[in-house]
Design a protein around this motif. Sequence first.
Motif, PDB file in Angstrom:
ATOM      1  N   ASN A 100       0.806  -1.221   0.000  1.00  0.00           N
ATOM      2  CA  ASN A 100       0.000   0.000   0.000  1.00  0.00           C
ATOM      3  C   ASN A 100       0.842   1.277   0.000  1.00  0.00           C
ATOM      4  N   LEU A 101       2.181   1.107   0.002  1.00  0.00           N
ATOM      5  CA  LEU A 101       3.054   2.281  -0.011  1.00  0.00           C
ATOM      6  C   LEU A 101       3.143   2.812  -1.444  1.00  0.00           C
ATOM      7  N   THR A 102       2.056   3.430  -1.906  1.00  0.00           N
ATOM      8  CA  THR A 102       1.980   3.977  -3.249  1.00  0.00           C
ATOM      9  C   THR A 102       1.514   5.415  -3.171  1.00  0.00           C
ATOM     10  N   ALA A 103       1.777   6.173  -4.229  1.00  0.00           N
ATOM     11  CA  ALA A 103       1.409   7.592  -4.247  1.00  0.00           C
ATOM     12  C   ALA A 103      -0.087   7.789  -4.055  1.00  0.00           C
ATOM     13  N   ALA A 104      -0.912   6.864  -4.622  1.00  0.00           N
ATOM     14  CA  ALA A 104      -2.364   7.013  -4.549  1.00  0.00           C
ATOM     15  C   ALA A 104      -2.886   6.845  -3.125  1.00  0.00           C
ATOM     16  N   ASN A 105      -2.077   6.283  -2.224  1.00  0.00           N
ATOM     17  CA  ASN A 105      -2.521   6.065  -0.850  1.00  0.00           C
ATOM     18  C   ASN A 105      -1.913   7.066   0.127  1.00  0.00           C
ATOM     19  N   ILE A 106      -1.183   8.045  -0.372  1.00  0.00           N
ATOM     20  CA  ILE A 106      -0.509   9.028   0.479  1.00  0.00           C
ATOM     21  C   ILE A 106      -1.043  10.415   0.137  1.00  0.00           C
ATOM     22  N   LYS A 107      -1.239  11.196   1.172  1.00  0.00           N
ATOM     23  CA  LYS A 107      -1.769  12.556   1.002  1.00  0.00           C
ATOM     24  C   LYS A 107      -0.916  13.328  -0.004  1.00  0.00           C
ATOM     25  N   SER A 108      -1.606  14.070  -0.874  1.00  0.00           N
ATOM     26  CA  SER A 108      -0.929  14.808  -1.936  1.00  0.00           C
ATOM     27  C   SER A 108       0.134  15.754  -1.371  1.00  0.00           C
ATOM     28  N   GLY A 109       1.339  15.689  -1.980  1.00  0.00           N
ATOM     29  CA  GLY A 109       2.438  16.562  -1.565  1.00  0.00           C
ATOM     30  C   GLY A 109       3.251  16.046  -0.395  1.00  0.00           C
ATOM     31  N   VAL A 110       2.803  14.959   0.270  1.00  0.00           N
ATOM     32  CA  VAL A 110       3.530  14.384   1.424  1.00  0.00           C
ATOM     33  C   VAL A 110       4.397  13.231   0.931  1.00  0.00           C
ATOM     34  N   LYS A 111       5.661  13.212   1.360  1.00  0.00           N
ATOM     35  CA  LYS A 111       6.583  12.154   0.960  1.00  0.00           C
ATOM     36  C   LYS A 111       6.780  11.191   2.129  1.00  0.00           C
ATOM     37  N   ILE A 112       6.505   9.913   1.885  1.00  0.00           N
ATOM     38  CA  ILE A 112       6.741   8.859   2.886  1.00  0.00           C
ATOM     39  C   ILE A 112       7.671   7.840   2.263  1.00  0.00           C
ATOM     40  N   PHE A 113       8.844   7.664   2.868  1.00  0.00           N
ATOM     41  CA  PHE A 113       9.860   6.739   2.377  1.00  0.00           C
ATOM     42  C   PHE A 113      10.095   6.935   0.874  1.00  0.00           C
ATOM     43  N   ASN A 114      10.311   8.192   0.495  1.00  0.00           N
ATOM     44  CA  ASN A 114      10.646   8.569  -0.882  1.00  0.00           C
ATOM     45  C   ASN A 114       9.502   8.384  -1.872  1.00  0.00           C
ATOM     46  N   VAL A 115       8.290   8.130  -1.376  1.00  0.00           N
ATOM     47  CA  VAL A 115       7.122   8.067  -2.250  1.00  0.00           C
ATOM     48  C   VAL A 115       6.288   9.316  -1.997  1.00  0.00           C
ATOM     49  N   THR A 116       6.113  10.157  -3.020  1.00  0.00           N
ATOM     50  CA  THR A 116       5.351  11.399  -2.880  1.00  0.00           C
ATOM     51  C   THR A 116       3.884  11.141  -3.205  1.00  0.00           C
ATOM     52  N   GLY A 117       2.992  11.521  -2.273  1.00  0.00           N
ATOM     53  CA  GLY A 117       1.577  11.223  -2.399  1.00  0.00           C
ATOM     54  C   GLY A 117       0.871  12.069  -3.446  1.00  0.00           C
ATOM     55  N   SER A 118      -0.224  11.478  -3.946  1.00  0.00           N
ATOM     56  CA  SER A 118      -1.058  12.178  -4.929  1.00  0.00           C
ATOM     57  C   SER A 118      -2.527  12.181  -4.537  1.00  0.00           C
ATOM     58  N   TYR A 119      -2.849  11.578  -3.386  1.00  0.00           N
ATOM     59  CA  TYR A 119      -4.253  11.463  -2.987  1.00  0.00           C
ATOM     60  C   TYR A 119      -4.764  12.803  -2.452  1.00  0.00           C
ATOM     61  N   THR A 120      -5.915  13.280  -3.014  1.00  0.00           N
ATOM     62  CA  THR A 120      -6.476  14.574  -2.599  1.00  0.00           C
ATOM     63  C   THR A 120      -7.776  14.439  -1.833  1.00  0.00           C
ATOM     64  N   GLY A 121      -8.220  13.233  -1.588  1.00  0.00           N
ATOM     65  CA  GLY A 121      -9.448  13.023  -0.828  1.00  0.00           C
ATOM     66  C   GLY A 121     -10.486  12.284  -1.644  1.00  0.00           C
ATOM     67  N   SER A 122     -11.469  11.739  -0.934  1.00  0.00           N
ATOM     68  CA  SER A 122     -12.510  10.958  -1.580  1.00  0.00           C
ATOM     69  C   SER A 122     -13.522  11.882  -2.254  1.00  0.00           C
ATOM     70  N   SER A 123     -14.012  11.459  -3.421  1.00  0.00           N
ATOM     71  CA  SER A 123     -15.012  12.234  -4.142  1.00  0.00           C
ATOM     72  C   SER A 123     -16.422  11.860  -3.732  1.00  0.00           C
ATOM     73  N   SER A 124     -16.556  10.813  -2.902  1.00  0.00           N
ATOM     74  CA  SER A 124     -17.888  10.391  -2.471  1.00  0.00           C
ATOM     75  C   SER A 124     -18.401  11.313  -1.397  1.00  0.00           C
ATOM     76  N   GLY A 125     -19.718  11.381  -1.263  1.00  0.00           N
ATOM     77  CA  GLY A 125     -20.321  12.254  -0.257  1.00  0.00           C
ATOM     78  C   GLY A 125     -20.185  11.674   1.133  1.00  0.00           C
ATOM     79  N   GLY A 126     -20.728  12.321   2.131  1.00  0.00           N
ATOM     80  CA  GLY A 126     -20.703  11.870   3.503  1.00  0.00           C
ATOM     81  C   GLY A 126     -19.655  12.594   4.307  1.00  0.00           C
ATOM     82  N   ASN A 127     -19.649  12.318   5.579  1.00  0.00           N
ATOM     83  CA  ASN A 127     -18.728  12.973   6.505  1.00  0.00           C
ATOM     84  C   ASN A 127     -17.607  12.015   6.872  1.00  0.00           C
ATOM     85  N   THR A 128     -16.373  12.365   6.594  1.00  0.00           N
ATOM     86  CA  THR A 128     -15.217  11.511   6.883  1.00  0.00           C
ATOM     87  C   THR A 128     -14.580  11.942   8.200  1.00  0.00           C
ATOM     88  N   PRO A 129     -14.481  11.027   9.192  1.00  0.00           N
ATOM     89  CA  PRO A 129     -13.871  11.393  10.478  1.00  0.00           C
ATOM     90  C   PRO A 129     -12.395  11.735  10.304  1.00  0.00           C
TER      91      PRO A 129
END
Length: 329
Positions: A100-129
């Motif tokens: 799961n250590l992939t860019a799609a699973n890491i917050k956009s702009g955040v680098k974890i173990f040299n993997v830079t994230g691209s995830y910007t949040g879910s497009s589905s409705g509802g309230n995310t804790p």
Amino acid sequence: MGVYLGSNAVDMQGGFVTGGASGASLQSKTVSPSESAQTVKADNGYDGLSQVTVNAVSKTYVGSGVTKKSAATYTPGTSDQSIASGQYLNGTQTIKGDSNLTAANIKSGVKIFNVTGSYTGSSSGGNTPNLQTKTVTPSESTQTVSPDSGYDGLSKVTVNAISSTYIGSDVTKKSAATYIPKTTDQSIASGQYLSGTQTIKGDANLVAGNIKSGVSVFGVTGTYTGGGSSGGSGNNNVEAYAVTSTSPSVSFKTASGTIKIWGYGTITSQGGWGGQTTSLIAFAGDKYYKGAIYGSPSSTSLSLSISGGKLTGLPSGLSAISAIVTRGI
């Protein structure tokens, strides 16, 4: 997607609605530390964790690799983990990977173990804790891990592994000690950690010639049959060497017994006006007698020994000798 006014959700007409992030379904969990890292997550049906209680490490716990380190697995966390020096690795040390250590699973702009994230949040409705990830290191006191202010709960808690060289504070520790062998056994009790070297003394005199013949002491069988002293029960045998050199080589079979000498020799000394004087001496066991022009011959004590295969302790100035050197056996 919900619209928020501060921490409150509002509808499209500006009215407040119930529920939202503060209404997340959170679970409380308890976990016991082990020598493998654990990731604690909420069960199905929960949005996340309200808190995780990490049980205390037993104060009598001793790691499996105090002297030898067996196989271990390390799950990366927020802080460094290390494999201490001074130990032998008899098992593979594995640093875990995660698919799961992939860019799609890491917050956009955040680098974890040299993997830079691209995830910007879910497009589905509802309230995310708003959930937090935490890491905790086990200690000898129970720890309760709770989310920081501003978070609704915990998404996961990583419990670092207990060091395989860990020694609990209540484990008995034995400092350095020395043991002199005697007629009864001595023991070093189990169930304790040796914090100092335990030394069992040796003795250079533990040789066959110093032990009664036929008796075994610590695996050394004696050959000594007694010897030479008055009133004893020995056989009074001696070993003898004839010497004619002023620096004689002597190799006795035994290292015990008094060395004595019997025979004659001459001592040469410097006289007046550059001349020399030669005197006859007679060896008599542990002393020698020097001839005198007047009166009785004077005696001088000897202290004979063997050094480097040579007989030492003969009189200074000895210029000739014909004698027998003896040692009791």
